[in-house]
Design a protein around this motif. Structure first.
Motif, PDB file in Angstrom:
ATOM      1  N   ASP A 172       0.518  -1.042   0.383  1.00 39.98           N
ATOM      2  CA  ASP A 172       0.329   0.014   0.365  1.00 39.98           C
ATOM      3  C   ASP A 172       0.382   1.160  -0.031  1.00 39.98           C
ATOM      4  O   ASP A 172       0.572   2.791  -1.081  1.00 39.98           O
ATOM      5  CB  ASP A 172      -1.106  -0.032   1.500  1.00 39.98           C
ATOM      6  CG  ASP A 172      -2.198  -0.821   1.067  1.00 39.98           C
ATOM      7  OD1 ASP A 172      -2.340  -1.535  -0.022  1.00 39.98           O
ATOM      8  OD2 ASP A 172      -2.446  -1.197   1.677  1.00 39.98           O
ATOM      9  N   LEU A 173       1.641   1.368   0.891  1.00 45.62           N
ATOM     10  CA  LEU A 173       2.712   2.599   0.589  1.00 45.62           C
ATOM     11  C   LEU A 173       3.631   2.883  -0.647  1.00 45.62           C
ATOM     12  O   LEU A 173       3.563   3.839  -1.258  1.00 45.62           O
ATOM     13  CB  LEU A 173       3.400   2.615   1.625  1.00 45.62           C
ATOM     14  CG  LEU A 173       4.827   3.574   2.073  1.00 45.62           C
ATOM     15  CD1 LEU A 173       3.813   4.843   2.472  1.00 45.62           C
ATOM     16  CD2 LEU A 173       5.891   3.069   3.559  1.00 45.62           C
ATOM     17  N   ARG A 174       4.201   1.288  -1.442  1.00 46.90           N
ATOM     18  CA  ARG A 174       4.900   1.374  -2.432  1.00 46.90           C
ATOM     19  C   ARG A 174       3.819   1.584  -3.387  1.00 46.90           C
ATOM     20  O   ARG A 174       4.126   3.425  -4.245  1.00 46.90           O
ATOM     21  CB  ARG A 174       5.137  -0.281  -2.640  1.00 46.90           C
ATOM     22  CG  ARG A 174       6.565   0.277  -2.193  1.00 46.90           C
ATOM     23  CD  ARG A 174       6.807  -1.472  -3.585  1.00 46.90           C
ATOM     24  NE  ARG A 174       5.844  -2.379  -3.476  1.00 46.90           N
ATOM     25  CZ  ARG A 174       6.181  -3.895  -3.518  1.00 46.90           C
ATOM     26  NH1 ARG A 174       7.501  -3.981  -2.274  1.00 46.90           N
ATOM     27  NH2 ARG A 174       4.985  -4.673  -3.222  1.00 46.90           N
ATOM     28  N   SER A 175       2.522   2.297  -3.396  1.00 48.64           N
ATOM     29  CA  SER A 175       1.287   2.460  -4.533  1.00 48.64           C
ATOM     30  C   SER A 175       1.360   4.146  -3.926  1.00 48.64           C
ATOM     31  O   SER A 175       0.736   4.600  -5.266  1.00 48.64           O
ATOM     32  CB  SER A 175      -0.107   1.270  -3.491  1.00 48.64           C
ATOM     33  OG  SER A 175       0.255   0.246  -4.679  1.00 48.64           O
ATOM     34  N   LEU A 176       0.649   4.039  -2.209  1.00 44.84           N
ATOM     35  CA  LEU A 176       0.659   5.527  -2.289  1.00 44.84           C
ATOM     36  C   LEU A 176       2.075   6.597  -2.906  1.00 44.84           C
ATOM     37  O   LEU A 176       1.794   7.585  -3.322  1.00 44.84           O
ATOM     38  CB  LEU A 176       0.655   5.908  -0.997  1.00 44.84           C
ATOM     39  CG  LEU A 176      -0.587   5.250  -0.253  1.00 44.84           C
ATOM     40  CD1 LEU A 176      -0.771   5.224   0.984  1.00 44.84           C
ATOM     41  CD2 LEU A 176      -2.211   6.050  -1.133  1.00 44.84           C
TER      42      LEU A 176
END
Length: 168
Positions: free
Chosen positions: A4-8
């Motif tokens: 999720d952090l990578r995506s954000l």
């Protein structure tokens, strides 16, 4: 959470790059063509004011954030499911870096010379000041519009590639 952090981070890099591409595009298709029809003193004064006004936190956030977030996205996509997006992220960062080179190497020096010319109402030869600025600035702005738009395309494609392999 890591995915999720990578995506954000990739989304934030894409958005900030998009803001910069949009800014340069707006100057290419609206601001400078509009000023091309204005008098010499009007173009000089307007660009002097724009160049002073743009030095603000919102601009700095997008201008610097696009690079920082792009590099961070590349680091975060080095392994695992996100690795398939890495070449596109790197391409986006390289193209955005090219826009920074253009900006710092050509646009900013031209802006500085225009500011150093002095108040438009006091210029002895505003046509000469304009001639030394306008066409070269427009040329380099088109170049940075193209490379920044290319960077945006690469990052958008990275989001698609990352999304098709699971989480970014």
């Amino acid at each position: 959470m890591n995915g999720d952090l990578r995506s954000l981070v990739l989304l934030a890099a894409t958005l900030t790059t998009g803001l910069m591409a949009g800014l340069y595009f707006a100057f290419s298709v609206a601001v400078m063509p509009g000023l091309a029809k204005a008098g010499d003193r009007t173009l000089i004064e307007t660009m002097q004011r724009v160049n002073a006004a743009i030095l603000n936190g919102w601009f700095a956030l997008a201008f610097g954030g696009a690079l920082v977030l792009g590099v961070l996205a590349a680091v975060m996509h080095r392994g695992g499911e996100g690795r398939s997006a890495l070449p596109w992220i790197i391409a986006g960062v390289v193209l955005y870096t090219a826009s920074l080179v253009i900006t710092m190497g050509f646009s900013v020096p031209l802006n500085d010379r225009l500011a150093d010319a002095g108040a438009p109402g006091r210029l002895h030869d505003p046509a000469a000041v304009r001639a030394r600025f306008e066409s070269t600035w427009v040329h380099w702005n088109i170049a940075r519009t193209l490379v920044t738009t290319g960077a945006l395309g690469c990052l958008a494609w990275a989001m698609r590639v990352a999304g098709s392999t699971g989480r970014a």
